[in-house]
Design an enzyme around this catalytic site. Structure first.
Site, short mmCIF file in Angstrom:
data_model
loop_
_atom_site.label_atom_id
_atom_site.label_comp_id
_atom_site.label_asym_id
_atom_site.label_seq_id
_atom_site.Cartn_x
_atom_site.Cartn_y
_atom_site.Cartn_z
N TYR A 48 39.53 46.06 46.12
CA TYR A 48 38.98 45.90 44.78
C TYR A 48 37.59 46.54 44.67
O TYR A 48 37.30 47.30 43.74
CB TYR A 48 38.88 44.40 44.38
CG TYR A 48 38.00 44.26 43.18
CD1 TYR A 48 38.47 44.60 41.92
CD2 TYR A 48 36.65 43.91 43.31
CE1 TYR A 48 37.64 44.58 40.81
CE2 TYR A 48 35.81 43.88 42.22
CZ TYR A 48 36.30 44.21 40.97
OH TYR A 48 35.47 44.20 39.88
N ASP A 78 40.18 42.81 38.58
CA ASP A 78 39.63 41.51 39.01
C ASP A 78 40.33 40.40 38.21
O ASP A 78 41.31 40.66 37.50
CB ASP A 78 38.11 41.48 38.84
CG ASP A 78 37.69 41.47 37.37
OD1 ASP A 78 38.56 41.60 36.49
OD2 ASP A 78 36.48 41.30 37.11
N GLU A 134 28.47 44.93 43.12
CA GLU A 134 29.88 44.60 43.37
C GLU A 134 30.04 43.68 44.59
O GLU A 134 30.88 42.81 44.59
CB GLU A 134 30.71 45.88 43.55
CG GLU A 134 30.95 46.64 42.25
CD GLU A 134 31.70 45.82 41.21
OE1 GLU A 134 32.43 44.88 41.56
OE2 GLU A 134 31.53 46.12 40.00
#
Ligand code: SF4
Length: 363
Positions: free
Chosen positions: A133, A151, A51
């Site tokens: 996020y 996203d 990520e």
């Protein structure tokens, strides 16, 4: 489907998950639905690392970096034990170098806690380099928390599904609320990845493949006839331009003179050829007179590199240089250049002066 029609959202999530079970992307960091159904659990270290790498970077660009990192540093403790310079070198070319610095800081903190990542969004948010996020993605994928993971792909799918007329970025809150209502409590991580996969492979920015979409019967934008109109965006202002010059000094044996950038700021801690400041002015900053030391500099072209907040034009100069490396500089032999912590802009600068120099690998 109108946004307020909550009753159909579980059905949408179920259709999406069925599609994901059959059509998900195989990615090196992913624990697929078949493995999950056999009781395998995602490794939070791999989820976190992927990520961080995927922030503002494409899946294709990340794959080889991710594989190299986990091969070399298979756990968060191994990464914490690595030297900063080795991490910067391994990250070189992936861009957004503050991520690499935060990666090490975060690994140090987690390793100090016994190598255990926090399992909530709040706990994850407290770690360096993890914003809302990324915290939601890790909490959802690694720890099955019902977080709304949004996203760019998810924004596009949801904007079309609900035909959201509010332009981005104002629409973010609305989109997030809609996603939150759809997250199934049983498979939140798969739902997040399914929405991303749908956006990446079917609901693409141009020419979405609606014929193959599992949500075509639910999609308001398709029903209205032009999904490509969504998401609605405000026109972006043009990025400002900055200019400067970069100086590629070459020793007789082909070594290139390099130096390390200051730890703080843009490209902090990375390696560069000597450059002038990067300025919006159009004065003498880009002439060879601005070189940090005199040499018979010859112009070797110009490169352009786009950063997040500005576009940089660098005039490139090259010269043979026989002396000792000036203070704060060092010579990198031709076979070592590939392994230096050179950001993409500096690779472009060196390759403009010596074509192919940064691609050459040690025999
Ligand atoms: S039907 Fe088309 S526009 Fe709508 S979600 Fe599917 S791919 Fe996207």
């Amino acid at each position: 489907m109108a946004p307020q029609d909550k009753s159909r959202k579980p059905a949408v999530a179920a259709r999406l998950l069925n599609w994901y079970d059959a059509h998900h992307r195989e990615l090196p960091w992913r624990t697929g639905p078949a493995a999950l159904s056999k009781g395998e659990r995602p490794d939070p270290y791999r989820v976190w690392l992927s990520e961080i790498m995927l922030q503002q970077t494409t899946v294709e660009a990340v794959k080889s970096y991710f594989t190299a990192f986990v091969r070399r540093w298979p756990s968060v403790s191994a990464l914490a034990a690595a030297a900063n310079d080795d991490i910067m070198k391994a990250w070189a070319g992936l861009g957004y170098y503050s991520r690499a610095r935060n990666l090490k800081a975060c690994a140090d903190l987690v390793a100090a806690q016994g190598g255990i990542f926090p399992d909530t969004e709040e706990g994850l948010l407290a770690l360096p380099g993890i914003g809302p996020y990324t915290a939601a993605a890790i909490a959802s994928i690694a720890f099955a928390r019902p977080a709304a993971v949004v996203d760019g792909n998810v924004e596009r799918v949801v904007s079309r599904l609900f035909r959201i007329e509010t332009p981005l970025p104002q629409a973010k809150t609305e989109i997030r609320a809609l996603v939150q209502q759809m997250v199934p409590s049983g498979r939140p991580g798969d739902f997040a990845q399914a929405t991303m996969d749908l956006g990446a492979t079917i609901c693409t920015p141009r020419r979405p493949k609606c014929m193959f979409c599992p949500l075509r019967a639910d999609c308001d934008a398709l029903a209205a006839g032009d999904p490509e109109l969504y998401p609605v965006r405000l026109a972006k202002p043009e990025k400002p331009r900055r200019r400067g010059a970069a100086f590629v000094a070459i020793r007789e044996d082909g070594a290139v003179l390099l130096r390390k950038r200051p730890e703080k700021g843009l490209l902090g801690g990375m390696t560069e050829v000597p450059t002038t400041g990067w300025t919006a002015r159009l004065d003498g900053e880009t002439s060879p007179d601005a070189a940090p030391f005199p040499s018979p500099w010859k112009r070797a072209g110009q490169i352009t590199h786009v950063f997040t907040h500005f576009t940089l034009e660098l005039d490139i100069y090259r010269a043979s240089f026989g002396g000792r490396a000036p203070q704060g500089h060092f010579w990198s032999p031709p076979d070592d250049l590939h392994g230096e912590a050179l950001p993409t802009v500096m690779k472009k600068a060196i390759d403009a002066a010596i074509p192919g120099a940064t691609k050459r690998r040690k025999p």
